[in-house]
Design a protein around this motif. Structure first.
Motif, PDB file in Angstrom:
ATOM      1  N   GLU A 130       0.830  -1.192   0.000  1.00 50.75           N
ATOM      2  CA  GLU A 130       0.000   0.000   0.000  1.00 50.75           C
ATOM      3  C   GLU A 130       0.870   1.250   0.000  1.00 50.75           C
ATOM      4  O   GLU A 130       1.961   1.267   0.578  1.00 50.75           O
ATOM      5  N   GLY A 131       0.354   2.300  -0.625  1.00 53.31           N
ATOM      6  CA  GLY A 131       1.051   3.578  -0.588  1.00 53.31           C
ATOM      7  C   GLY A 131       1.410   4.079  -1.978  1.00 53.31           C
ATOM      8  O   GLY A 131       1.400   3.321  -2.957  1.00 53.31           O
ATOM      9  N   GLY A 132       1.743   5.383  -2.040  1.00 48.23           N
ATOM     10  CA  GLY A 132       2.045   6.025  -3.304  1.00 48.23           C
ATOM     11  C   GLY A 132       3.527   6.272  -3.502  1.00 48.23           C
ATOM     12  O   GLY A 132       4.353   5.374  -3.328  1.00 48.23           O
ATOM     13  N   ALA A 133       3.858   7.525  -3.844  1.00 44.24           N
ATOM     14  CA  ALA A 133       5.241   7.874  -4.155  1.00 44.24           C
ATOM     15  C   ALA A 133       6.183   7.555  -2.997  1.00 44.24           C
ATOM     16  O   ALA A 133       7.366   7.267  -3.213  1.00 44.24           O
ATOM     17  N   GLU A 134       5.644   7.569  -1.782  1.00 48.27           N
ATOM     18  CA  GLU A 134       6.501   7.338  -0.609  1.00 48.27           C
ATOM     19  C   GLU A 134       7.040   5.911  -0.539  1.00 48.27           C
ATOM     20  O   GLU A 134       8.003   5.638   0.194  1.00 48.27           O
ATOM     21  N   VAL A 135       6.449   4.979  -1.278  1.00 48.04           N
ATOM     22  CA  VAL A 135       6.953   3.600  -1.286  1.00 48.04           C
ATOM     23  C   VAL A 135       7.541   3.224  -2.642  1.00 48.04           C
ATOM     24  O   VAL A 135       7.803   2.052  -2.915  1.00 48.04           O
ATOM     25  N   ALA A 136       7.795   4.212  -3.482  1.00 48.25           N
ATOM     26  CA  ALA A 136       8.352   3.932  -4.808  1.00 48.25           C
ATOM     27  C   ALA A 136       9.708   3.235  -4.715  1.00 48.25           C
ATOM     28  O   ALA A 136      10.014   2.349  -5.525  1.00 48.25           O
ATOM     29  N   ALA A 137      10.520   3.614  -3.741  1.00 50.12           N
ATOM     30  CA  ALA A 137      11.835   2.977  -3.606  1.00 50.12           C
ATOM     31  C   ALA A 137      11.699   1.505  -3.257  1.00 50.12           C
ATOM     32  O   ALA A 137      12.476   0.658  -3.726  1.00 50.12           O
ATOM     33  N   GLN A 138      10.712   1.176  -2.424  1.00 49.28           N
ATOM     34  CA  GLN A 138      10.465  -0.232  -2.086  1.00 49.28           C
ATOM     35  C   GLN A 138      10.017  -1.011  -3.330  1.00 49.28           C
ATOM     36  O   GLN A 138      10.475  -2.135  -3.572  1.00 49.28           O
ATOM     37  N   VAL A 139       9.120  -0.414  -4.098  1.00 51.85           N
ATOM     38  CA  VAL A 139       8.655  -1.070  -5.325  1.00 51.85           C
ATOM     39  C   VAL A 139       9.830  -1.320  -6.262  1.00 51.85           C
ATOM     40  O   VAL A 139      10.000  -2.424  -6.806  1.00 51.85           O
ATOM     41  N   GLN A 140      10.668  -0.314  -6.433  1.00 49.57           N
ATOM     42  CA  GLN A 140      11.808  -0.436  -7.340  1.00 49.57           C
ATOM     43  C   GLN A 140      12.767  -1.524  -6.888  1.00 49.57           C
ATOM     44  O   GLN A 140      13.253  -2.329  -7.703  1.00 49.57           O
ATOM     45  N   ALA A 141      13.026  -1.602  -5.589  1.00 52.58           N
ATOM     46  CA  ALA A 141      13.943  -2.626  -5.075  1.00 52.58           C
ATOM     47  C   ALA A 141      13.389  -4.023  -5.311  1.00 52.58           C
ATOM     48  O   ALA A 141      14.138  -4.944  -5.702  1.00 52.58           O
ATOM     49  N   LEU A 142      12.108  -4.206  -5.090  1.00 53.14           N
ATOM     50  CA  LEU A 142      11.494  -5.514  -5.312  1.00 53.14           C
ATOM     51  C   LEU A 142      11.549  -5.903  -6.785  1.00 53.14           C
ATOM     52  O   LEU A 142      11.925  -7.025  -7.142  1.00 53.14           O
ATOM     53  N   VAL A 143      11.180  -4.963  -7.654  1.00 60.11           N
ATOM     54  CA  VAL A 143      11.157  -5.248  -9.084  1.00 60.11           C
ATOM     55  C   VAL A 143      12.566  -5.544  -9.604  1.00 60.11           C
ATOM     56  O   VAL A 143      12.767  -6.471 -10.401  1.00 60.11           O
ATOM     57  N   GLN A 144      13.548  -4.788  -9.144  1.00 60.70           N
ATOM     58  CA  GLN A 144      14.919  -5.027  -9.580  1.00 60.70           C
ATOM     59  C   GLN A 144      15.436  -6.392  -9.135  1.00 60.70           C
ATOM     60  O   GLN A 144      16.317  -6.975  -9.776  1.00 60.70           O
ATOM     61  N   ALA A 145      14.850  -6.920  -8.050  1.00 55.92           N
ATOM     62  CA  ALA A 145      15.220  -8.249  -7.572  1.00 55.92           C
ATOM     63  C   ALA A 145      14.428  -9.356  -8.268  1.00 55.92           C
ATOM     64  O   ALA A 145      14.594 -10.531  -7.945  1.00 55.92           O
TER      65      ALA A 145
END
Length: 279
Positions: A130-145
C-alpha cells in the motif's frame, strides 16, 4: 505447443493455462476486464480456479475475515506466509498475489525486499503493498530483484487510523490529482498493476486512462481494467453489505440452515442412519 491462453478465454483441453502478468496487460490493451478474488485456503482457491477467476489475492484481509481481528494491521508476516502457501499449493492457473503485511516494508527497501523474498518462497508470484510515491523505492527494489509488485491506492486499509476510518478517497481536486501522481510514480518504479479502493468512479477512470499498467478496482466504479472483492463478501458469507459489494450468493444463510438441520437430526437420532454406519 504452449498451453497458455489469454485472460477471459477457456483453458485448452491439453491442460490449464497459466495466467501471467502479460495476460493482464493484454486484457487492458484489448478492453477485456478481468476478475480477482481474495483466497486464503485450499477449497476456496480451487473453486475460484474452476470458475475461471484470473487472479487470486491472498490479502492481509485474512486477519479480519478469517482470524477475527478488527483491523488488517493485526495480520502478521507469518500469517501471510501460511495462507499464501495454502493457496499457492492448491492452484495452477490463476496468478497468485500476496500482500506485504503492515510493518514489513514501511522501514525501507531492504525490509521490503527481505519480506518479499519470503512471500515468493511461500508461493506468491506477485507481492502487493500500500502507498504512493513514498513507497516507490520499495517497489523499485522488489522489481529489480525480480519480484513483480502490485500497488494499492485510495483507501489503504493498513492506514485506517490515519485516514479516520473507511472513507472514500480522492473526492477533492487536489486529492484526485495526488492519486494520479502517486499511480504514475508507482508505474515508473515498476509496479505491474495498481489496486484502487474506495475512489470516485470518475477519478478511477482518470487514473486508469493515465496508466499503461492495469488498474483493479474495489469500490472504484466500472471502468478499471479489473475488479476485486473479498470472497466472503462476494458470496454473502460475511454479512457485509457495503455500497460497492454485490453478494452473488447467500452462503451465510445456507451454512446456518445446514448446521441447523445437522443439529436437529443428531438430536432426533436420525443421523447417523443405517446407511452411515458400519456392520
Amino acid at each position: 505447443m504452449s498451453t497458455e491462453s489469454p485472460v477471459g478465454t477457456p483453458s485448452p483441453a491439453a491442460g490449464p493455462a497459466k495466467i501471467r502478468l502479460r495476460h493482464l496487460q493484454q486484457a487492458k490493451a484489448q478492453g477485456r476486464p478481468f476478475a480477482m478474488l481474495t483466497a486464503y485456503d485450499q477449497f476456496a482457491a480451487q473453486a475460484f480456479e474452476a470458475a475461471g477467476v484470473e487472479v487470486l489475492l491472498v490479502g492481509d484481509s485474512v486477519g479480519t475475515t478469517v482470524l477475527g481481528h478488527s483491523s488488517t494491521t493485526a495480520t502478521t508476516h507469518q500469517d501471510m506466509l501460511t495462507f499464501t502457501g495454502a493457496v499457492a499449493r492448491s492452484v495452477s492457473r490463476p496468478l497468485v498475489v500476496a500482500d506485504l503485511a503492515f510493518g514489513t516494508y514501511e522501514a525501507g527497501p531492504t525490509d521490503a525486499l527481505r519480506h518479499g523474498v519470503e512471500l515468493v518462497r511461500a508461493g506468491a508470484e506477485v507481492v502487493k503493498l500500500e502507498g504512493g510515491a513514498e513507497v516507490a523505492a520499495q517497489v523499485q527494489a522488489l522489481v529489480q530483484a525480480g519480484i513483480p509488485v502490485f500497488g494499492h491506492l485510495g483507501f489503504t486499509p493498513q492506514s485506517v487510523n490515519s485516514l479516520s476510518g473507511h472513507r472514500v478517497q480522492g473526492r477533492e481536486e487536489a486529492a484526485a490529482q495526488k492519486l494520479v501522481d502517486d499511480a504514475l510514480a508507482l508505474q515508473r518504479a515498476g509496479a505491474a498493476a495498481i489496486v484502487l479502493e474506495l475512489v470516485p468512479a470518475a477519478v478511477a477512470r482518470a487514473v486508469t486512462a493515465a496508466l499503461d499498467v492495469p488498474t483493479i478496482g474495489i469500490g472504484a466504479g466500472p471502468e478499471c481494467d479489473g475488479q476485486v472483492l473479498v470472497w466472503q463478501d462476494m458470496a454473502g458469507l460475511s454479512g457485509f453489505h457495503g455500497r460497492f459489494v454485490k453478494a452473488f450468493a447467500d452462503l451465510r444463510t445456507d451454512l446456518q440452515q445446514a448446521a441447523e438441520q445437522y443439529r436437529a437430526e443428531v438430536g432426533a437420532r436420525s443421523y447417523p442412519g443405517p446407511e452411515h454406519s458400519f456392520e
